[in-house]
Every structure is written in structure tokens, then in C-alpha cells.
Design a protein around this motif. Sequence first.
Motif, PDB file in Angstrom:
ATOM      1  N   ARG A 171       2.279  -0.812   2.044  1.00 31.79           N
ATOM      2  CA  ARG A 171       2.999   0.331   1.362  1.00 31.79           C
ATOM      3  C   ARG A 171       2.382   1.707   1.303  1.00 31.79           C
ATOM      4  NH1 ARG A 171       3.698  -2.854  -2.760  1.00 31.79           N
ATOM      5  NH2 ARG A 171       1.866  -2.271  -3.881  1.00 31.79           N
ATOM      6  N   HIS A 172       1.104   1.521   1.606  1.00 36.08           N
ATOM      7  CA  HIS A 172       0.273   3.004   1.266  1.00 36.08           C
ATOM      8  C   HIS A 172      -0.105   3.189   2.855  1.00 36.08           C
ATOM      9  CE1 HIS A 172      -0.319   1.268  -2.847  1.00 36.08           C
ATOM     10  NE2 HIS A 172      -0.728   2.469  -3.168  1.00 36.08           N
ATOM     11  N   PHE A 173      -0.292   2.413   3.765  1.00 31.49           N
ATOM     12  CA  PHE A 173      -1.045   2.850   5.064  1.00 31.49           C
ATOM     13  C   PHE A 173       0.287   2.513   6.207  1.00 31.49           C
ATOM     14  CE2 PHE A 173      -4.499   1.966   2.213  1.00 31.49           C
ATOM     15  CZ  PHE A 173      -4.948   3.264   2.277  1.00 31.49           C
ATOM     16  N   GLY A 174       1.121   1.654   5.991  1.00 31.84           N
ATOM     17  CA  GLY A 174       2.227   1.540   7.026  1.00 31.84           C
ATOM     18  C   GLY A 174       2.059   0.080   7.531  1.00 31.84           C
ATOM     19  N   GLU A 175       2.975  -0.211   8.432  1.00 31.86           N
ATOM     20  CA  GLU A 175       2.492  -1.785   8.960  1.00 31.86           C
ATOM     21  C   GLU A 175       2.382  -1.785  10.457  1.00 31.86           C
ATOM     22  OE1 GLU A 175       5.456  -5.425   9.783  1.00 31.86           O
ATOM     23  OE2 GLU A 175       5.920  -4.408   7.751  1.00 31.86           O
ATOM     24  N   PRO A 176       0.998  -2.041  10.894  1.00 31.65           N
ATOM     25  CA  PRO A 176       0.805  -2.058  12.259  1.00 31.65           C
ATOM     26  C   PRO A 176       1.511  -3.161  13.087  1.00 31.65           C
ATOM     27  CG  PRO A 176      -1.154  -1.884  10.870  1.00 31.65           C
ATOM     28  CD  PRO A 176      -0.218  -2.359   9.969  1.00 31.65           C
ATOM     29  N   ALA A 177       1.817  -2.685  14.165  1.00 23.18           N
ATOM     30  CA  ALA A 177       2.420  -3.878  15.190  1.00 23.18           C
ATOM     31  C   ALA A 177       1.757  -4.911  15.428  1.00 23.18           C
ATOM     32  CB  ALA A 177       2.779  -3.278  16.396  1.00 23.18           C
TER      33      ALA A 177
END
Length: 546
Positions: free
Chosen positions: A210-216
Motif C-alpha cells: 500500500r505504501h511502496f507498491g507491489e514489486p513483480a
Amino acid sequence: MDSIEIVLAMMLAVVASAYLVRVLPVSIPLPLVQIGLGAAIAGYTGHGVRMDPELFFLLFLPPLLFLDGWRIPKSGLFRDKGIILELAFGLVVFTVVGAGFLIHWLIPAMPLAVAFALAAIVSPTDPVAVGSIAARAPIPKRLMHILEGESLLNDASGLVCFRFAIAAAMTGSFSLTQASLTFLWLALGGIAAGVGVTLLITWVQRWLFRHFGEPAGSPILVNLLIPFGAYLAAEHLQASGILAAVAAGVTMSYVELSGQVMATTRIQRSAVWDTVQFALNGVMFVLLGEQLPDIMEGARVSLDQSGHLNPWWLVLYAFSITGGLLALRFVWVWTALRITLYRKTRRGEAAARPPLRLLLATSLAGARGAITLAGVMTVPLTLPTGAPFPARDLTIFLASTVILLSLAAAALGLPRLLAGMDFPEEPAEQQEEDLARREAASAAIAAVERAQMEQLQVGADSDMYPEAAARVIALYQHRLDSTAATDGEDAARFRKLDQAERVLRLAALQAERRMIFQLARHEHISDEISRKLVREIDLVEARHKH
């Protein structure tokens, strides 16, 4: 052969086994084929793989038990919880006591505590073997759910009884009170560790995304690490790591109901887990096959330990113990069924008595497997006094032969026992599916109408959206018509129509994919465009197949 080469050979054996079961002229369960290939590898290399049981438990069991707990139908698990608990705990204790005295009576040279240890380690059933055999035998869904639930829990109860029996053999004493308290902590601590680790990791993962995004790839890797975290946390607390892995899987199935994972992640994760499950299950049975040279060498030593010189006594012991386990399981299942029927009759409920063939099939379905092999390898080499552990080689040999004989009995007996039996579909499952489709279609139609109004309000093309909305709503209206039919024949007709439409859609998608590949091969479109379009088709096809 170097260790890396042996590992690669094992993986190739797993791949080859999947093809061999399809081309062999006779029907042989996949685990038996994999055991045979493992024995062939050991014969070629001249020795079996030296297996560290603790490492085996850590690498193989947590992910497999986690996945079983995740994917097992929870409705069936809780609906038949009474039967499952009777099999997973009551039957294990019954087997340990009954088989323990039987083994000690057959082999007086084996101390009673060691006989109980052998009975305990052969008490857990193996869902992998049963699942493989079920693919070739018409096991009813409800029975399969019961067998899966039993195998999830009896691993822990069997291993706990094994631990107590080994402790009694080492110390010469046994305390029922201490054993009961230890078992309670192992169970409750293991379940708590599994639930706690899963919830904690999930909460941290969502906060980070939610705060830093979702790495692949990150969600899938985290998901793969959860069972190991739960297992190690429970073992650190001296609780049951096996129950922790199972509890983590069950908890994960409820966490998934939040629907916060992206569709593409779910599809990729499912493919990864299918690969992991296939590889680990296969390697476990290949490893069992590779232990056969050491097991046969142990048989020679076992002759002296059994007090006989004729090797046919070992064969007699193996068949007698396997037959005793089947008899004990049948007696327990038959008695539990009679008690259940009596209770239903007292309450005035209709109680249909299942055929005898189904009871025999339930008894045969209790095949043993990797848990038994890994557990028996942990038998100590020596006593605290420095003396050799009594009948250790004999214990390992008999446990190994019970695995092979129970697999063979299930492979030969189940298809013949269940052949020709007609098992109707569970009506409750069909009703739940119809309800889910109907409610989902209604929600989809409402969402399409809202989205259409929102687009028109922001000035979108007034001609395109009403037409597109009508096309989408028509698809969901067809689903509503299919599931709203109350007449049995109409409902069946709509389901067949829906199935026919699905077949045609899949054929169209396959044709699309072939054309895209053809265009890419002839360089009419770029690789990037072809991958993008094929990915979209794959997602649509996955949706229609499931």
C-alpha cells in the motif's frame, strides 16, 4: 555421481514418471512409478541418497501441508469434522495400541516400546498417494475430502505418538500425564504459530504494498516462504511444525477471501504452486526408491535382530503388519459408522447404510508414504548408555515395506472395489454453485449499469457505451437464466448449454492464439505484441476453464 547430478537425475525422473504412467499398458499409480525410477537411479549410482530426516522435514513437508490446508474444501472439512477427528486422532491411538501389541507378539525380540514406535510411524496416511490413485478410481468427493482432512491431522498425531514411544524406549519410562500435556502444547502451539505467522506476514505485506507498491514476483515469493516461517516458528516454540504448516494453509484460504490479490498474481501463483507440488511430491517418492538399496542391506541385518535366519520371516512380518493395519482401520471405520447410524436413528433422521465395498475402499485408501519414511529415519542410532538402539534396522525395513505394500494394495484394490459404483453429485454443492453464479451475475449487471451511467456523466461517447453495456449484460443475463431455472430438466439443459458455450469459447480462444503465434512466426507482428495478446487470451481461457 555428484550430488548435483543426482538431484538433476531425480528431477528428470519426476518428469519422466508423468509420461510413463500415460504410456504404460497397465494402470500403475504415479508414486509406484516414481519409486521404481528412484530404485533405478540408486542401482546406477551404486548407492542411495543419504537423507537427513530433519532437512527432509523442513524442505518437503511445510509447503506440501500448507498447500493441502489451503486447497482442501473448508465446507467439507467442517461438515465432516467429527469423522475426520475420529480418524485423525482416535484411529491413530487405536492403531498404535493394536498394531504395537501385534508387532511385539510377532517379533518378541523387538521391545514393546520400539514396537509402539513402529506402529506410531506407520499410522499416518499419505494424501499424495491416495490422490494419485483417486485419479484412476471413482472415489466419491465426500470420501476424498474426509481422507484429505484425516491425512492433514494424523501426521501430527502419529508423529507425536512416535516421539513418545522413542522417548520411552530411550529412558525406559512413560508418563501418560506428561504425554497428554506435551501433546496439548504441541497441538495448540502449532496451530497458534501457523495462524499468527500467516496473519502477521499478510498484514506486513499489505502495508508495504500500500505504501511502496507491489514489486513483480514479490507476492508469490512471500507466499512460498509462509509455510517455512510457520514451521520454524512452531519448532522454535517446541510445538508441532506440521500442524503449524497446516494451520497456515487453512488461514491463508480465509485471508484470500478478502480478494485483495490481483487476478494475474493469482494465476501466476497457482501455476507456481502446481509446479512446486508436482516436483516435491515426485522427489519424495523418488527418494523412497533410492533408499531401497540401503533398506535391502538393512534387511540382512534385520534377520539377526528378528531372531530368525530364514529371510521369508521378514516377508511374513511385512505382510502381517500391513494386513493388521488394514484390519484395524476397517474395524474402526465400521464401528464408527455403526455408532453414527445409531445416533441418527435415535434422533429420527434417515440413515442410509453405505455398501460394504465403500467401507473396504475406505480401509484400503489409508496408504502410507513420505511421512512414514522420513519419521522412521529419525530413530536414534544408540541409547543413552551407548548401546545400539534395539531393532533399529528391522524397524526401518518393516516401515519401508509397509509403505510399498499399502501403496500396492490401494493401487490394485481401489479401482476394483469401486468399479461400477455410481456416486451421485452432492446436491448441496450444485446449489451453492448456482447461488454463487446467480448472485455474481446480478452484481455484475448492476456494476455494468453503474459504470455506464458514470461514463455518460463524464461525457463519454453516448453511442458506444449503451451498446457495449447491452452486450455485456446479455452475457450475465444468460447466466441468470441458466441458474434461475427451478425445473430439474430445465436446469440440466441450461447447464449443458452453458458447457457447450464454454467449449466453443475455448475453441475460439485456441484459434486466436494459434493465429497470433503464426503472425509472430512470420514477423507480421512483434514479439512484444504477441506476448501481450497471448497473455490476455490465457487469462480469458483460465477464467472459462474454471
